[in-house]
Write an enzyme that holds these catalytic residues in place. Structure first.
Site, PDB file in Angstrom:
ATOM      1  N   CYS A  54      -2.500  34.373 -61.503  1.00 33.41           N
ATOM      2  CA  CYS A  54      -2.616  33.200 -60.614  1.00 33.41           C
ATOM      3  C   CYS A  54      -1.630  32.092 -60.946  1.00 33.41           C
ATOM      4  CB  CYS A  54      -4.046  32.683 -60.577  1.00 33.41           C
ATOM      5  SG  CYS A  54      -4.848  32.540 -62.161  1.00 33.41           S
ATOM      6  N   LYS A  93     -17.935  32.292 -69.196  1.00 35.48           N
ATOM      7  CA  LYS A  93     -17.134  31.142 -68.794  1.00 35.48           C
ATOM      8  C   LYS A  93     -17.672  30.581 -67.484  1.00 35.48           C
ATOM      9  CE  LYS A  93     -12.470  29.930 -67.397  1.00 35.48           C
ATOM     10  NZ  LYS A  93     -11.151  30.392 -66.983  1.00 35.48           N
ATOM     11  N   GLU A 112     -22.057  42.501 -65.123  1.00 32.90           N
ATOM     12  CA  GLU A 112     -20.586  42.460 -65.170  1.00 32.90           C
ATOM     13  C   GLU A 112     -20.092  42.648 -66.604  1.00 32.90           C
ATOM     14  OE1 GLU A 112     -18.355  42.454 -62.875  1.00 32.90           O
ATOM     15  OE2 GLU A 112     -19.486  41.972 -61.063  1.00 32.90           O
ATOM     16  N   TYR A 144     -10.933  23.012 -75.889  1.00 35.23           N
ATOM     17  CA  TYR A 144      -9.778  22.107 -75.971  1.00 35.23           C
ATOM     18  C   TYR A 144      -9.968  21.064 -77.074  1.00 35.23           C
ATOM     19  CZ  TYR A 144      -8.731  24.354 -71.568  1.00 35.23           C
ATOM     20  OH  TYR A 144      -8.474  25.306 -70.618  1.00 35.23           O
ATOM     21  N   CYS A 186      -5.115  35.704 -58.011  1.00 30.25           N
ATOM     22  CA  CYS A 186      -5.018  36.358 -59.317  1.00 30.25           C
ATOM     23  C   CYS A 186      -4.387  37.747 -59.277  1.00 30.25           C
ATOM     24  CB  CYS A 186      -6.398  36.437 -59.943  1.00 30.25           C
ATOM     25  SG  CYS A 186      -7.083  34.825 -60.348  1.00 30.25           S
ATOM     26  N   LYS A 195     -17.593  35.606 -65.552  1.00 33.12           N
ATOM     27  CA  LYS A 195     -16.873  34.396 -65.162  1.00 33.12           C
ATOM     28  C   LYS A 195     -17.476  33.892 -63.857  1.00 33.12           C
ATOM     29  CE  LYS A 195     -12.057  33.007 -64.297  1.00 33.12           C
ATOM     30  NZ  LYS A 195     -10.696  33.559 -64.149  1.00 33.12           N
TER      31      LYS A 195
HETATM   32 ZN   LIG Z   1      -6.269  34.209 -62.360  1.00 32.82          ZN
END
Ligand SMILES: [Zn+2]
Length: 316
Positions: free
Chosen positions: A109, A239, A224, A303, A117, A186
């Site tokens: 992406c 995520k 998943e 982060y 993506c 995700k």
């Molecule tokens: Zn992506």
């Protein structure tokens, strides 16, 4: 009681838990601040090895690399260019800091002009991501990262059959030891907004809801990750992290190491509230990460990694 507390504490955060995400921008001549993620920057390729060396000196053991290429096209051809922004970045990091675990985001992406993506084409419901051509693209990207020296490749686009396809490609090309950390669970989350500014990966049409999980669906989320485990993933991922701790705990039961990604929106919310003086930044960050660990995460992608390494050092 105060004396006993450390003995009975169930969990403690360690620098070994942390993975620092980093952005390498081929178009940058100097570090470019990311306005929606205060304190984070896009690094020029020439700076990245030194930045990683400093993280290693602080005790961080792993980095997750995202690339912003100088050129985008419909086929994401810069994503697997042996001289591409990530491939060069990995080589320079491994030359200077060989004991840093280098994880690379494997997706298209940031490299496609349409922002999706993978490979886009006419599907049953109009323009859509085409699974099979996109699988071949992901394998090509993963192998190019392994060839550059990546220790772990992290495919992030949740295509059907992706982990098995990449595993076979890595084995066939002579990289049986390169591990796969799959973005296995995700969610289609509103918390990715700041990242899109960071990675310059917005869309020219549509969104990613056709290949990310609805936040309402817990069983689907576990399924998943289960599929990716069966296909040979070495590390599973949830995520975002903070809103989905129940899934971190559930997916931990599958028996593989679990990574949890504290995403850009989670980072931005804490930074923004702290900047207003509404919350204590350090305490909030440490609590957020400790709770991710308590839920069962083995790796925490955040982060705040560099800040936390410094705080943990002070607490020793
Ligand atoms: Zn992506």
């Amino acid at each position: 009681m105060k004396l006993i507390q450390p003995l009975v504490r169930e969990h403690a955060l360690s620098k070994d838990d942390l993975v620092a995400p980093l952005f390498i921008d081929e178009t940058a001549g100097s570090p470019v601040p990311i306005p929606s993620m205060p304190g984070q920057v896009r690094y020029p390729p020439g700076d990245i090895a030194l930045v990683v060396e400093q993280l290693r000196e602080k005790g961080i053991r792993a980095v997750l690399l995202f690339g912003i290429p100088g050129r985008k096209d419909a086929a994401a051809s810069e994503a697997y260019n042996p001289a591409g922004v990530i491939q060069q970045g990995v080589r320079s990091i491994k030359a200077l800091v060989p004991d840093m675990v280098v994880i690379t985001d494997v997706c298209a992406c940031e490299y496609t002009d349409h922002g999706h993506c993978g490979i886009i084409g006419e599907g049953p419901c109009g323009l859509d991501l085409l699974n099979d051509p996109s699988l071949a693209l992901m394998a090509q990207i993963a192998v190019s990262h392994a060839r550059a020296g990546a220790d772990i490749v992290a495919p992030s686009c949740m295509l059907d059959g992706m982990v098995a396809y990449i595993r076979k490609a890595l084995d066939d090309e002579g990289f049986p030891d390169t591990a796969i950390m799959s973005y296995s669970t995700k969610f289609a989350s509103a918390l990715y907004g700041p990242f899109r500014e960071a990675a310059d990966s917005g869309f020219s049409f549509g969104d990613r809801s056709s290949y990310q999980i609805n936040p309402a669906n817990g069983r689907e989320a576990v399924r998943e990750s289960e599929l990716d485990a069966r296909e040979g993933a070495d590390i599973l991922m949830v995520k975002p992290a903070g809103f989905y701790l129940d899934l971190v705990a559930e997916i931990k039961k599958l028996g593989l190491p679990v990574a949890a990604y504290q995403v850009s929106g989670e980072y931005a919310m804490i930074r923004a509230a702290a900047a207003k003086g509404w919350i204590d930044e350090r305490k909030t960050v440490m609590e957020s990460l400790l709770c991710i660990k308590r839920a069962g995460a083995d790796l925490i992608i955040t982060y705040f990694a560099a800040d936390v390494a410094g705080w943990l050092y002070e607490e020793q």
